[in-house]
Design a protein around this motif. Structure first.
Motif, PDB file in Angstrom:
ATOM      1  N   LYS A  80      16.923  26.933 -21.228  1.00 53.44           N
ATOM      2  CA  LYS A  80      16.882  26.739 -19.776  1.00 53.44           C
ATOM      3  C   LYS A  80      17.573  27.888 -19.054  1.00 53.44           C
ATOM      4  O   LYS A  80      17.096  28.365 -18.016  1.00 53.44           O
ATOM      5  N   ARG A  81      18.690  28.346 -19.596  1.00 52.20           N
ATOM      6  CA  ARG A  81      19.400  29.454 -18.956  1.00 52.20           C
ATOM      7  C   ARG A  81      18.558  30.730 -18.982  1.00 52.20           C
ATOM      8  O   ARG A  81      18.562  31.498 -18.010  1.00 52.20           O
ATOM      9  N   ARG A  82      17.840  30.958 -20.077  1.00 53.09           N
ATOM     10  CA  ARG A  82      16.972  32.141 -20.133  1.00 53.09           C
ATOM     11  C   ARG A  82      15.871  32.043 -19.080  1.00 53.09           C
ATOM     12  O   ARG A  82      15.532  33.029 -18.421  1.00 53.09           O
ATOM     13  N   VAL A  83      15.303  30.847 -18.934  1.00 54.10           N
ATOM     14  CA  VAL A  83      14.268  30.636 -17.919  1.00 54.10           C
ATOM     15  C   VAL A  83      14.836  30.902 -16.531  1.00 54.10           C
ATOM     16  O   VAL A  83      14.207  31.563 -15.698  1.00 54.10           O
ATOM     17  N   VAL A  84      16.038  30.398 -16.267  1.00 54.67           N
ATOM     18  CA  VAL A  84      16.652  30.601 -14.958  1.00 54.67           C
ATOM     19  C   VAL A  84      16.952  32.074 -14.728  1.00 54.67           C
ATOM     20  O   VAL A  84      16.763  32.595 -13.615  1.00 54.67           O
ATOM     21  N   ASP A  85      17.401  32.782 -15.747  1.00 54.61           N
ATOM     22  CA  ASP A  85      17.641  34.222 -15.607  1.00 54.61           C
ATOM     23  C   ASP A  85      16.354  34.937 -15.208  1.00 54.61           C
ATOM     24  O   ASP A  85      16.360  35.805 -14.320  1.00 54.61           O
ATOM     25  N   GLU A  86      15.242  34.567 -15.874  1.00 56.35           N
ATOM     26  CA  GLU A  86      13.953  35.166 -15.519  1.00 56.35           C
ATOM     27  C   GLU A  86      13.557  34.808 -14.095  1.00 56.35           C
ATOM     28  O   GLU A  86      13.019  35.644 -13.350  1.00 56.35           O
ATOM     29  N   ALA A  87      13.834  33.572 -13.715  1.00 54.87           N
ATOM     30  CA  ALA A  87      13.465  33.104 -12.377  1.00 54.87           C
ATOM     31  C   ALA A  87      14.230  33.862 -11.295  1.00 54.87           C
ATOM     32  O   ALA A  87      13.653  34.285 -10.283  1.00 54.87           O
ATOM     33  N   LEU A  88      15.526  34.023 -11.488  1.00 58.13           N
ATOM     34  CA  LEU A  88      16.324  34.753 -10.510  1.00 58.13           C
ATOM     35  C   LEU A  88      15.853  36.194 -10.393  1.00 58.13           C
ATOM     36  O   LEU A  88      15.741  36.740  -9.282  1.00 58.13           O
ATOM     37  N   ALA A  89      15.558  36.799 -11.529  1.00 61.86           N
ATOM     38  CA  ALA A  89      15.074  38.181 -11.509  1.00 61.86           C
ATOM     39  C   ALA A  89      13.752  38.294 -10.759  1.00 61.86           C
ATOM     40  O   ALA A  89      13.542  39.240  -9.986  1.00 61.86           O
ATOM     41  N   ALA A  90      12.861  37.318 -10.957  1.00 62.02           N
ATOM     42  CA  ALA A  90      11.565  37.345 -10.282  1.00 62.02           C
ATOM     43  C   ALA A  90      11.717  37.232  -8.771  1.00 62.02           C
ATOM     44  O   ALA A  90      10.886  37.744  -8.009  1.00 62.02           O
ATOM     45  N   SER A  91      12.792  36.555  -8.336  1.00 61.21           N
ATOM     46  CA  SER A  91      13.036  36.398  -6.898  1.00 61.21           C
ATOM     47  C   SER A  91      14.024  37.429  -6.369  1.00 61.21           C
ATOM     48  O   SER A  91      14.470  37.333  -5.215  1.00 61.21           O
ATOM     49  N   ASP A  92      14.366  38.398  -7.213  1.00 61.81           N
ATOM     50  CA  ASP A  92      15.306  39.461  -6.841  1.00 61.81           C
ATOM     51  C   ASP A  92      16.643  38.885  -6.380  1.00 61.81           C
ATOM     52  O   ASP A  92      17.192  39.282  -5.354  1.00 61.81           O
ATOM     53  N   LEU A  93      17.145  37.923  -7.164  1.00 57.79           N
ATOM     54  CA  LEU A  93      18.399  37.266  -6.842  1.00 57.79           C
ATOM     55  C   LEU A  93      19.395  37.414  -7.985  1.00 57.79           C
ATOM     56  O   LEU A  93      19.007  37.522  -9.148  1.00 57.79           O
ATOM     57  N   GLU A  94      20.666  37.381  -7.621  1.00 55.32           N
ATOM     58  CA  GLU A  94      21.757  37.308  -8.582  1.00 55.32           C
ATOM     59  C   GLU A  94      22.416  35.937  -8.419  1.00 55.32           C
ATOM     60  O   GLU A  94      22.316  35.305  -7.356  1.00 55.32           O
ATOM     61  N   PRO A  95      23.110  35.446  -9.451  1.00 59.78           N
ATOM     62  CA  PRO A  95      23.833  34.185  -9.288  1.00 59.78           C
ATOM     63  C   PRO A  95      24.761  34.229  -8.075  1.00 59.78           C
ATOM     64  O   PRO A  95      25.513  35.186  -7.900  1.00 59.78           O
ATOM     65  N   GLY A  96      24.677  33.200  -7.244  1.00 57.27           N
ATOM     66  CA  GLY A  96      25.526  33.143  -6.067  1.00 57.27           C
ATOM     67  C   GLY A  96      24.943  33.758  -4.815  1.00 57.27           C
ATOM     68  O   GLY A  96      25.516  33.620  -3.730  1.00 57.27           O
ATOM     69  N   ASP A  97      23.785  34.414  -4.932  1.00 54.32           N
ATOM     70  CA  ASP A  97      23.196  35.058  -3.752  1.00 54.32           C
ATOM     71  C   ASP A  97      22.784  34.065  -2.674  1.00 54.32           C
ATOM     72  O   ASP A  97      22.647  34.436  -1.505  1.00 54.32           O
ATOM     73  N   CYS A  98      22.578  32.800  -3.057  1.00 54.21           N
ATOM     74  CA  CYS A  98      22.141  31.794  -2.083  1.00 54.21           C
ATOM     75  C   CYS A  98      23.281  30.888  -1.628  1.00 54.21           C
ATOM     76  O   CYS A  98      23.035  29.786  -1.136  1.00 54.21           O
TER      77      CYS A  98
END
Length: 352
Positions: free
Chosen positions: A167-185
């Protein structure tokens, strides 16, 4: 008191190994539609699947229905992005199904859905709401939203072994696809949902926000998915009193993480043990073994059971299971005919 059950789908659930909501991906999208029929009628009516795992674990909808048959409560189903139609009466907030969070946008109508849900929640006359969910893949989208908000992220699973690293790998891919870093939102909850969430999240968050700000008491019925909703509410600046009701199955898996999260978001936590270990029944045994754990407002429903009446709930659960084709410890075989229907009983939590 009214129990609300937003039900929706996300393509994130189709990612291999993420959800236990159906052995066959093409059937998984029917799970929420079947869940709401079980809540309303006690068994699937129009849905072509019965959400039961190959091991004989029924969707948490069976438990919520059992509680309803014992104590009685009003319930309303909210269409929060269903892909398949259902025979259960629904409130339509015009939410569309969610996309794969690994795409740049997962929930394009997050703000509009939140706004409509807010108005609905604010208009309800009930003095108390218990809000659940059913959405396969929901713990993965919960992890996505928590990460985007910058919150310590740990989520449960409907599977006995939580595939948290996947799940964490999927989320990492998801954030990258949206050009986001953890905490950006941080303090931008709708942006987090739009990028890496699912359509049930703006629905639950909107209903809860509208209800809380109109003075209604709100209990979020679920585990780690409802922790994500609590985080979304707090990041939206809503600081009204809030409670979370979940099962011992989630609390035991999450340990102090769940209590710590509730403390962080200033939520009262209620944990209910349904005593399934007291019965020799395949369905209850599967819950005790770590399957399903939560979903379809199971924890919230169980919290409504008066002291001394949980045995009646277990009796009714056996009756509901019989209607679903699960009748005893040997019911692995009857359940086998449903091998492809599975349940994430919400990874949604059906996963917490």
């Amino acid at each position: 008191m009214r129990l609300l059950l937003p039900a929706g789908t996300t393509e994130t659930a189709l990612i291999d190994g993420i959800s236990a909501a159906g052995a066959a991906p093409e059937l998984m999208e029917h799970t929420p539609s079947a869940d709401v029929e079980i809540l309303e009628y006690g068994e699937p009516v129009m849905s072509p699947v019965t959400p039961v795992s190959p091991n004989g674990c029924p969707t948490p909808a069976a438990v919520t229905r059992a509680v309803r048959e014992v104590v009685g409560f009003d319930a309303s189903v909210i269409d929060a992005g269903l892909t398949q139609s259902t025979a259960a009466p629904t409130v339509d907030l015009d939410a569309g199904p969610g996309g794969d969070i690994r795409e740049s946008v997962a929930v394009p109508d997050a703000k509009a859905t939140f706004d409509r849900a807010y108005d609905y929640g604010a208009s309800l006359p009930d003095d108390r709401l218990v809000i659940g969910e059913t959405v396969p893949g929901g713990t993965t989208t919960a992890l996505g939203v928590l990460t985007a908000l910058g919150e310590p992220a740990g989520v449960s699973s409907s599977l006995p072994e939580n595939p948290i690293e996947r799940k964490r790998r999927v989320v990492d891919e998801a954030l990258a696809a949206s050009d986001l870093e953890p905490g950006d939102c941080e303090n931008a909850p709708l942006e987090a949902i739009e990028a890496v969430g699912d359509p049930v999240q703006p629905t639950v968050t909107g209903i809860a926000a509208g209800a809380l700000e109109s003075g209604t008491e709100v209990t979020l019925a679920g585990g780690t998915q409802m922790i994500a909703v609590a985080a979304l509410l707090r990041h939206a600046g809503i600081d009204a009193p809030l409670s979370i009701a979940t099962t011992s199955f989630v609390a035991d898996e999450q340990g102090s993480q769940l209590a710590d999260a509730c403390e962080r978001f200033d939520c009262e936590l209620t944990v209910t043990d349904p005593g399934f270990d007291e019965r020799d029944h395949v369905a209850m045994a599967r819950y005790c073994a770590g399957e399903a754990k939560e979903g379809v407002a199971m924890g919230g429903a169980l919290s409504l059971v008066p002291e001394g009446r949980m045995g009646e709930v277990r009796d009714r659960l056996e009756a509901v299971c019989a209607r679903l084709g699960i009748e005893s410890e040997d019911a692995g075989e009857p359940g086998a005919e449903n091998d492809e229907t599975g349940s994430e009983p919400a990874e949604g939590s059906r996963g917490p």
